[in-house]
Design an enzyme around this catalytic site. Structure first.
Site, short mmCIF file in Angstrom:
data_model
loop_
_atom_site.label_atom_id
_atom_site.label_comp_id
_atom_site.label_asym_id
_atom_site.label_seq_id
_atom_site.Cartn_x
_atom_site.Cartn_y
_atom_site.Cartn_z
N LYS A 39 35.86 -12.46 13.22
CA LYS A 39 35.02 -12.03 12.11
C LYS A 39 34.92 -10.50 12.11
O LYS A 39 33.85 -9.92 12.34
CB LYS A 39 33.65 -12.69 12.24
CG LYS A 39 33.07 -13.08 10.90
CD LYS A 39 32.00 -14.12 11.05
CE LYS A 39 31.03 -14.09 9.92
NZ LYS A 39 31.58 -14.23 8.58
N ARG A 51 31.74 -16.77 19.58
CA ARG A 51 32.72 -16.23 18.64
C ARG A 51 32.68 -14.71 18.64
O ARG A 51 33.71 -14.05 18.51
CB ARG A 51 32.47 -16.80 17.23
CG ARG A 51 33.59 -16.51 16.27
CD ARG A 51 33.50 -17.35 15.02
NE ARG A 51 32.34 -17.01 14.21
CZ ARG A 51 31.99 -17.66 13.11
NH1 ARG A 51 32.73 -18.67 12.68
NH2 ARG A 51 30.94 -17.31 12.43
#
Ligand SMILES: Cc1ncc(COP(=O)(O)O)c(C=O)c1O
Length: 367
Positions: free
Chosen positions: A214, A112
């Site tokens: 994120k 990620r």
């Protein structure tokens, strides 16, 4: 085994095959740090060590080092300070009852971070370097990993543009840091059901934006919504989509699920919500337990008609929702008896602390 040798304030990492040798002032290798393990909250507690590695644009990261925990120095022109070039991750180390130290799917955080870095025009560490850095940080701070059942060590990998840039452009240098803090329950009320507030004034993300990564830039814009909700006694906020203002997206640091009959539904990841690692894991666990799981658009009306609602995230684990309030309407859900959320919570935590062996080998033992 890895030990850390201190040389005049710097740190060198070295690999040895013998048992742990004391190379630090007395106390650093005691089994547990001297804090009140029965009352852990969710604040930053300084631990002993931080991992650091640097790289310049279009280069790979240097070999990182575990150093004494402390402040970092930044140029006032750093890309992260001026243009928000920064992404982070969150993962946890758990101490099992058998004494093993386990990480939960750290490779997923690494992947990620790579996807996020690509979106934000940043260099990122390799999956291997990321996972090694998380392991080294957890082991170096082992005495801060709470006793079984008392909490976990939250590990925060952070990738920031540290090189100076005056014009709007990618920073010429990046720093990858990993620090950690022991944590207990995320919410002040502990493990009790959450009371969520649906906010249709502030939106977390827009189509084409960076809601699905994120990025540090996703959080400050919603602090107003979160603090406003908390001032009114709510636990957290549910955000709606910014186009129709009708479909639920996620909470401030967790994904949302609803249960209706034997079907569990969660908003599809269409670029505006974070693809949570807990979300992904819960979907697999629920399917293995025989539930039908749907990922799709979910209108707010449907949330208000659910039997059960819960949220998922590294920080919150699986959190049962007791009520959702929208405008003046408050809907209450089932929070007692046999709950789907509790079944999923127990399975997830069982896997994380090594009590349940799952077919995917999600729990990674570190030494
Ligand atoms: C906005 C947001 N959504 C969802 C999550 C849950 O993701 P994960 O399960 O990977 O912790 C987080 C926390 O990382 C988050 O910040």
């Amino acid at each position: 085994m890895v030990i850390f040798l201190k040389v005049k304030g710097r740190c060198l990492t070295t690999h040895v095959t013998s048992t742990l040798q004391e190379t630090e002032p007395m106390g650093r290798y005691e089994e547990y740090a001297d804090i009140d393990w029965n009352n852990l909250g969710y604040g930053l507690i300084k631990t002993d060590y931080i991992y650091k590695a640097k790289c310049t644009l279009n280069n790979t990261f240097e070999q990182g080092q575990v150093c004494d925990y402390g402040n970092i120095e930044l140029s006032p022109g750093a890309g992260v300070l001026n243009y928000g070039q920064g992404i982070f991750e969150g993962t946890k180390a758990f101490r099992g009852e058998d004494g093993r130290i386990l990480l939960f799917r750290p490779d997923q955080n690494a992947i990620r971070m790579q996807i996020g870095a690509e979106r934000m025009c940043m260099q990122s560490p390799s999956v291997q370097q990321f996972v090694d850095a998380v392991k080294q940080t957890a082991i170096a701070n082992k005495r801060w990993i709470p006793p079984p059942g008392k909490g976990s060590l939250y590990i925060r990998p952070l990738l920031i543009g540290t090189g100076p840039t005056l014009g709007v452009s990618p920073a010429p240098e990046y720093t990858f840091l990993v620090y950690a803090s022991p944590v207990g329950n995320y919410f002040k009320a502990g493990t009790g059901p959450l009371n969520l507030y649906v906010n249709n004034e502030f939106h977390r993300a827009t189509r084409g934006g960076a809601g699905c990564v994120k990025s540090i830039t996703n959080y400050a814009p919603v602090l107003k919504a979160i603090t406003g909700a908390k001032e009114q006694g709510f636990s957290d906020v549910v955000f709606l989509d910014s186009v129709h203002k009708k479909y639920i997206e996620e909470a401030s640091c967790s994904n949302i699920f609803l249960v209706k009959g034997n079907v569990i539904s969660t908003p599809a990841t269409v670029g505006t919500i974070l693809e949570g690692i807990t979300r992904k894991s819960i979907i697999d666990i629920a399917r293995d337990l025989g539930y039908k799981v749907e990922e799709r658009l979910i209108a707010l009306d449907e949330l208000m008609e659910a039997d059960e609602v819960f949220t998922t995230g590294t920080a919150v684990s699986v959190a049962t929702v007791g009520s959702v309030t929208f405008n003046a309407q408050r809907i209450e859900y089932k929070t007692a008896g046999e709950l789907v959320s509790q079944k999923l919570y127990k399975t997830l935590v069982g896997i994380q602390v090594g009590k349940i062996k799952n077919k995917y080998d999600w729990a990674v033992e570190i030494k």
